[in-house]
Design a protein around this motif. Structure first.
Motif, mmCIF file in Angstrom:
data_model
loop_
_atom_site.group_PDB
_atom_site.id
_atom_site.type_symbol
_atom_site.label_atom_id
_atom_site.label_comp_id
_atom_site.label_asym_id
_atom_site.label_seq_id
_atom_site.Cartn_x
_atom_site.Cartn_y
_atom_site.Cartn_z
ATOM 1 N N ALA A 280 -12.278 -9.151 21.298
ATOM 2 C CA ALA A 280 -13.003 -8.292 22.455
ATOM 3 C C ALA A 280 -13.044 -6.886 22.225
ATOM 4 N N THR A 281 -11.598 -6.565 21.697
ATOM 5 C CA THR A 281 -11.288 -5.069 21.467
ATOM 6 C C THR A 281 -11.976 -4.746 20.320
ATOM 7 N N MET A 282 -11.920 -5.561 19.235
ATOM 8 C CA MET A 282 -12.493 -5.172 18.043
ATOM 9 C C MET A 282 -14.141 -4.866 18.215
ATOM 10 N N MET A 283 -14.655 -5.697 19.020
ATOM 11 C CA MET A 283 -16.183 -5.550 19.226
ATOM 12 C C MET A 283 -16.545 -4.083 19.797
ATOM 13 N N CYS A 284 -15.837 -4.095 20.985
ATOM 14 C CA CYS A 284 -16.133 -2.731 21.847
ATOM 15 C C CYS A 284 -15.748 -1.527 20.946
ATOM 16 N N VAL A 285 -14.728 -1.549 20.051
ATOM 17 C CA VAL A 285 -14.424 -0.368 19.117
ATOM 18 C C VAL A 285 -15.529 -0.172 18.056
ATOM 19 N N LEU A 309 -18.090 -1.180 10.759
ATOM 20 C CA LEU A 309 -17.780 -2.309 9.793
ATOM 21 C C LEU A 309 -16.104 -2.635 9.772
ATOM 22 N N GLY A 310 -15.467 -1.379 9.820
ATOM 23 C CA GLY A 310 -13.841 -1.833 9.652
ATOM 24 C C GLY A 310 -13.289 -2.522 10.653
ATOM 25 N N ILE A 311 -13.393 -1.890 11.830
ATOM 26 C CA ILE A 311 -13.004 -2.482 12.998
ATOM 27 C C ILE A 311 -14.057 -3.366 13.676
ATOM 28 N N GLY A 312 -15.311 -3.295 13.999
ATOM 29 C CA GLY A 312 -15.896 -4.159 14.682
ATOM 30 C C GLY A 312 -16.391 -5.122 14.010
ATOM 31 N N TRP A 313 -16.242 -5.494 12.570
ATOM 32 C CA TRP A 313 -16.538 -6.520 11.779
ATOM 33 C C TRP A 313 -15.289 -7.337 11.489
ATOM 34 N N GLY A 314 -14.225 -7.086 12.315
ATOM 35 C CA GLY A 314 -12.843 -7.783 11.929
ATOM 36 C C GLY A 314 -12.693 -9.154 12.705
ATOM 37 N N TRP A 315 -13.624 -9.298 13.405
ATOM 38 C CA TRP A 315 -13.430 -10.719 14.263
ATOM 39 C C TRP A 315 -13.577 -12.191 13.589
ATOM 40 N N ALA A 364 -32.364 5.772 19.095
ATOM 41 C CA ALA A 364 -32.537 4.968 20.464
ATOM 42 C C ALA A 364 -32.086 3.573 19.620
ATOM 43 N N LEU A 365 -32.453 3.240 18.546
ATOM 44 C CA LEU A 365 -32.118 1.972 17.892
ATOM 45 C C LEU A 365 -30.810 1.636 17.660
ATOM 46 N N TRP A 366 -30.124 2.704 17.160
ATOM 47 C CA TRP A 366 -28.596 2.518 16.855
ATOM 48 C C TRP A 366 -27.856 2.459 18.396
ATOM 49 N N ILE A 367 -28.352 3.337 19.405
ATOM 50 C CA ILE A 367 -27.713 2.759 20.719
ATOM 51 C C ILE A 367 -27.971 1.612 21.340
ATOM 52 N N ILE A 368 -29.064 1.109 21.011
ATOM 53 C CA ILE A 368 -29.329 -0.292 21.477
ATOM 54 C C ILE A 368 -28.441 -1.286 20.704
ATOM 55 N N VAL A 369 -28.047 -1.223 19.499
ATOM 56 C CA VAL A 369 -27.171 -1.783 18.526
ATOM 57 C C VAL A 369 -25.777 -1.629 18.843
ATOM 58 N N GLY A 370 -25.460 -0.490 19.304
ATOM 59 C CA GLY A 370 -24.002 -0.496 19.910
ATOM 60 C C GLY A 370 -23.943 -0.896 21.142
ATOM 61 N N ALA A 371 -24.781 -0.897 22.184
ATOM 62 C CA ALA A 371 -24.866 -1.626 23.264
ATOM 63 C C ALA A 371 -24.807 -3.124 23.600
ATOM 64 N N VAL A 372 -25.358 -3.745 22.519
ATOM 65 C CA VAL A 372 -25.153 -5.112 22.001
ATOM 66 C C VAL A 372 -23.956 -5.520 21.642
ATOM 67 N N GLN A 373 -23.308 -4.818 20.777
ATOM 68 C CA GLN A 373 -21.884 -5.132 20.307
ATOM 69 C C GLN A 373 -20.918 -4.943 21.269
ATOM 70 N N ILE A 374 -21.110 -3.977 22.456
ATOM 71 C CA ILE A 374 -20.199 -4.042 23.480
ATOM 72 C C ILE A 374 -20.257 -5.131 24.498
ATOM 73 N N VAL A 375 -21.737 -5.389 24.666
ATOM 74 C CA VAL A 375 -21.840 -6.729 25.726
ATOM 75 C C VAL A 375 -20.969 -7.930 24.904
ATOM 76 N N ALA A 376 -21.267 -8.231 23.720
ATOM 77 C CA ALA A 376 -20.595 -9.292 22.874
ATOM 78 C C ALA A 376 -18.902 -9.044 23.317
ATOM 79 N N GLY A 377 -18.455 -7.812 23.340
ATOM 80 C CA GLY A 377 -17.073 -7.835 23.514
ATOM 81 C C GLY A 377 -16.788 -8.266 24.925
ATOM 82 N N TYR A 378 -17.651 -8.095 26.018
ATOM 83 C CA TYR A 378 -17.448 -8.149 27.045
ATOM 84 C C TYR A 378 -17.191 -9.978 27.416
ATOM 85 N N ILE A 379 -18.160 -10.736 26.723
ATOM 86 C CA ILE A 379 -18.254 -12.012 26.764
ATOM 87 C C ILE A 379 -17.030 -12.678 26.117
#
Length: 394
Positions: A280-285, A309-315, A364-379
């Motif tokens: 969860a931490t890595m996804m939010c980062v 990539l370095g942190i957010g892709w470490g899960w 806007a596209l990259w903001i959406i992508v970032g939000a999707v990654q943070i939601v994954a971390g919450y789940i």
């Protein structure tokens, strides 16, 4: 000592098979600008090809658990490696039109779909319990290492010899992995009868747990897939030279390799809930990194991409470790279920990004992508608070 050597060899073979399955899609993303000069293709073709790769992997993943149980780890792994070599060789020598990029990408996806359940079960059988998370971290490091090799292919091959050489040399690597596996694992050593390959059904409780895990991997893989597929193109649009954009992808992949091994070693000394909290931490980062990529400056793009990539892709290594712990003898089938989420997300993310590329502002596209990654971390946080189901009995 013999068991330790067996475990080390299993990890090496699993890494080789996983790299083979990952190279077709990462080379496609890294070399697409060069490919377009020889094979006229609109920008959305990259997203469609990446989607065909992950779509084929998802379909194959549904069948891979039973395939491994029926044919044995050795035969299934060799099949995956050969199919991967075919995909890479086809992309190197037979692309008369952009439609063939979709074909060879789908063939590469089949290789990926076979390789993960087989490699996971190989590690589950050969590596001792106290090193399982580390082993899965190393094995899953093969994915970002594939991105590292693909990014390196831009300055080393695409700008000097041509993009065909990137796919051609990768196909030779795949064949070498197949020969090494064939030579290192004697016929019958990992056959269905000798290694307990009978199919173990998934319990309802385990299925519920896996579906929640799959939602996490789907969302996070969608975000990461968009980053890996369009990072080089976006970097060029921000003013980075083509060679540097490719190197940046390589550095991000290499950083993810390091992170996966480190967090795997730490998880071996902890438990499944700690592993999921780390996920969860890595996804939010990673999500924060993607939001930095949305800022229209070169330095924020570079920093953001390294975080994404370095942190957010470490899960992935940790999720595979958790699944192996809760699934036990049902690991091949459980891996296949979880990987469907990874494959669907990895295909849907780049496809959606590509289709919206011309219609929606890039920021806007990259903001959406970032939000999707943070939601994954919450789940993932929610999943960490869930009591794992009991291990199925073989």
């Amino acid at each position: 000592m013999r068991r330790r050597e067996s475990g080390s060899r299993a990890v090496v073979l699993a890494v080789g098979a996983t790299i083979t399955g990952g190279l077709p899609v990462f080379l496609l993303g890294a070399l697409f600008v060069q490919i377009q000069r020889d094979v006229p293709a609109p920008q959305w073709v990259l997203g469609a090809a990446v989607a065909s790769y992950w779509g084929a992997a998802a379909v194959m993943s549904l069948l891979a658990g039973r395939l491994v149980s029926w044919s044995g780890i050795r035969s299934a792994t060799l099949l995956g490696v050969v199919v991967g070599a075919l995909s890479l060789a086809g992309a190197a020598f037979l692309v008369p039109s952009w439609a063939w990029l979709l074909v060879w990408a789908a063939v590469g996806g089949v290789s990926n779909g076979i390789s993960h359940p087989a490699a996971n079960q190989l590690i589950n059988l050969r590596v001792r319990r106290g090193m399982l998370a580390t082993a899965f971290g190393i094995k899953q490091s093969a994915i970002p290492f594939s991105a590292f090799l693909a990014g390196l292919a831009v300055p080393a091959l695409a700008l000097t010899l041509g993009w065909h050489w990137g796919f051609g040399l990768a196909s030779l690597f795949a064949l070498a992995v197949g020969v090494l596996f064939w030579w290192s694992v004697p016929r019958g050593e990992l056959s269905r009868k000798r290694r307990g390959g009978s199919h173990v059904p998934l319990t309802p409780a385990l299925m519920k747990y896996l579906l929640l895990m799959t939602s996490v991997t789907t969302l996070s893989a969608a975000a990461t897939g968009a980053v890996t597929a369009y990072a080089v193109i976006t970097g060029i649009e921000r003013g980075l030279p083509l060679a540097w954009a490719g190197i940046l992808l390589s550095v991000g992949g290499l950083l993810s390799v390091t992170v996966r091994v480190i967090v795997g070693r730490i998880a071996d000394r902890a438990n499944s809930k700690f592993a999921l909290a780390t996920v969860a931490t890595m996804m939010c980062v990673g999500g924060a990194g993607v939001l930095l990529m949305a800022v229209d400056t070169q330095w924020t793009f570079v920093v953001g991409m390294l975080l994404a990539l370095g942190i957010g892709w470490g899960w992935p290594g940790l999720t595979h470790f958790v699944v192996s712990r809760v699934a036990g003898p049902a690991t091949p089938s459980a891996t296949g279920i979880m990987q469907i989420g990874t494959y669907v997300g990895s295909g849907a993310g780049p496809l959606a990004f590509g289709l919206l590329y011309a219609a929606v502002p890039e920021v806007a596209l990259w903001i959406i992508v970032g939000a999707v990654q943070i939601v994954a971390g919450y789940i993932a946080v929610v999943l960490a608070r869930t009591t794992p189901p009991p291990v199925p009995v073989a």
